[in-house]
Motif scaffolding. Structure first.
Motif, PDB file in Angstrom:
ATOM      1  N   GLN A  20      -2.893   6.286  -5.714  1.00 49.01           N
ATOM      2  CA  GLN A  20      -2.743   7.683  -5.315  1.00 49.01           C
ATOM      3  C   GLN A  20      -1.512   7.765  -4.410  1.00 49.01           C
ATOM      4  N   PRO A  21      -0.358   8.182  -4.975  1.00 51.95           N
ATOM      5  CA  PRO A  21       0.851   8.299  -4.151  1.00 51.95           C
ATOM      6  C   PRO A  21       0.795   9.540  -3.263  1.00 51.95           C
ATOM      7  N   ARG A  22       1.701   9.584  -2.295  1.00 48.77           N
ATOM      8  CA  ARG A  22       1.820  10.709  -1.353  1.00 48.77           C
ATOM      9  C   ARG A  22       0.514  11.011  -0.616  1.00 48.77           C
ATOM     10  N   ALA A  23      -0.227   9.968  -0.287  1.00 48.58           N
ATOM     11  CA  ALA A  23      -1.476  10.141   0.461  1.00 48.58           C
ATOM     12  C   ALA A  23      -1.165  10.295   1.950  1.00 48.58           C
ATOM     13  N   ALA A  24      -2.144  10.712   2.709  1.00 46.87           N
ATOM     14  CA  ALA A  24      -1.958  10.879   4.151  1.00 46.87           C
ATOM     15  C   ALA A  24      -1.730   9.544   4.853  1.00 46.87           C
ATOM     16  N   LYS A  25      -2.371   8.476   4.338  1.00 42.52           N
ATOM     17  CA  LYS A  25      -2.139   7.153   4.904  1.00 42.52           C
ATOM     18  C   LYS A  25      -2.292   6.098   3.818  1.00 42.52           C
ATOM     19  N   PRO A  43       6.183   8.194  -2.248  1.00 44.98           N
ATOM     20  CA  PRO A  43       6.200   9.027  -3.450  1.00 44.98           C
ATOM     21  C   PRO A  43       6.371   8.155  -4.696  1.00 44.98           C
ATOM     22  N   PRO A  44       5.971   8.672  -5.851  1.00 44.76           N
ATOM     23  CA  PRO A  44       6.082   7.900  -7.092  1.00 44.76           C
ATOM     24  C   PRO A  44       7.465   8.036  -7.746  1.00 44.76           C
ATOM     25  N   THR A  51       6.727  -0.578  -4.659  1.00 43.36           N
ATOM     26  CA  THR A  51       7.126  -1.364  -3.484  1.00 43.36           C
ATOM     27  C   THR A  51       6.078  -1.263  -2.387  1.00 43.36           C
ATOM     28  N   ALA A  52       5.530  -0.062  -2.182  1.00 39.43           N
ATOM     29  CA  ALA A  52       4.515   0.142  -1.143  1.00 39.43           C
ATOM     30  C   ALA A  52       3.216  -0.588  -1.483  1.00 39.43           C
ATOM     31  N   VAL A  53       2.822  -0.578  -2.740  1.00 39.66           N
ATOM     32  CA  VAL A  53       1.601  -1.271  -3.156  1.00 39.66           C
ATOM     33  C   VAL A  53       1.767  -2.774  -2.945  1.00 39.66           C
ATOM     34  N   ARG A  77      -0.028   5.526 -12.713  1.00 36.10           N
ATOM     35  CA  ARG A  77      -0.967   5.335 -11.606  1.00 36.10           C
ATOM     36  C   ARG A  77      -1.868   4.123 -11.825  1.00 36.10           C
ATOM     37  N   GLU A  78      -2.102   3.768 -13.070  1.00 37.74           N
ATOM     38  CA  GLU A  78      -2.939   2.618 -13.410  1.00 37.74           C
ATOM     39  C   GLU A  78      -2.041   1.388 -13.459  1.00 37.74           C
ATOM     40  N   LYS A  79      -2.281   0.427 -12.570  1.00 33.48           N
ATOM     41  CA  LYS A  79      -1.430  -0.757 -12.462  1.00 33.48           C
ATOM     42  C   LYS A  79      -2.275  -2.022 -12.484  1.00 33.48           C
ATOM     43  N   SER A  80      -1.683  -3.084 -12.989  1.00 29.29           N
ATOM     44  CA  SER A  80      -2.279  -4.416 -12.922  1.00 29.29           C
ATOM     45  C   SER A  80      -1.265  -5.324 -12.258  1.00 29.29           C
TER      46      SER A  80
END
Length: 99
Positions: A20-25, A43-44, A51-53, A77-80
């Motif tokens: 879930q990109p652009r979340a509050a935290k 952001p996506p 990079t953030a994940v 959004r679905e990643k492995s």
């Protein structure tokens, strides 16, 4: 026994995530169907979410970012991801039997 969102491949941990990109935290939210939901503030765009994940998983698992590779889902959004020989296991992950 493992949850449907992760499995061990030898000493490597394979994670199936819903991002879930652009979340509050930035945080691990918990199971989400057959995936693990991860919220990130990035952001996506331009690979910032990926990079953030990777940065979050690097911190949680105690490995260098270079020990984490994106297997699938570079633009979705679905990643492995594969984490090579994690030193720590996030909550809900059972260590491999070989350790």
């Amino acid at each position: 026994m493992s949850a449907p969102w992760y499995r061990w491949d030898g000493d490597d941990l394979i994670l199936h995530l819903h991002i879930q990109p652009r979340a509050a935290k930035t945080e691990v939210a918990g199971p989400y169907g057959d995936r693990l939901k991860v919220r990130i503030t990035a952001p996506p765009v331009d690979g910032k979410a990926n990079t953030a994940v990777i940065a979050l998983l690097s911190e949680l698992c105690g490995v260098a970012k270079s020990n984490i590779s994106l297997l699938a889902g570079a633009t979705g959004r679905e990643k492995s991801l594969r984490i090579h020989a994690p030193r720590r296991w996030p909550a809900g992950i059972t260590p491999p039997l070989s350790r």
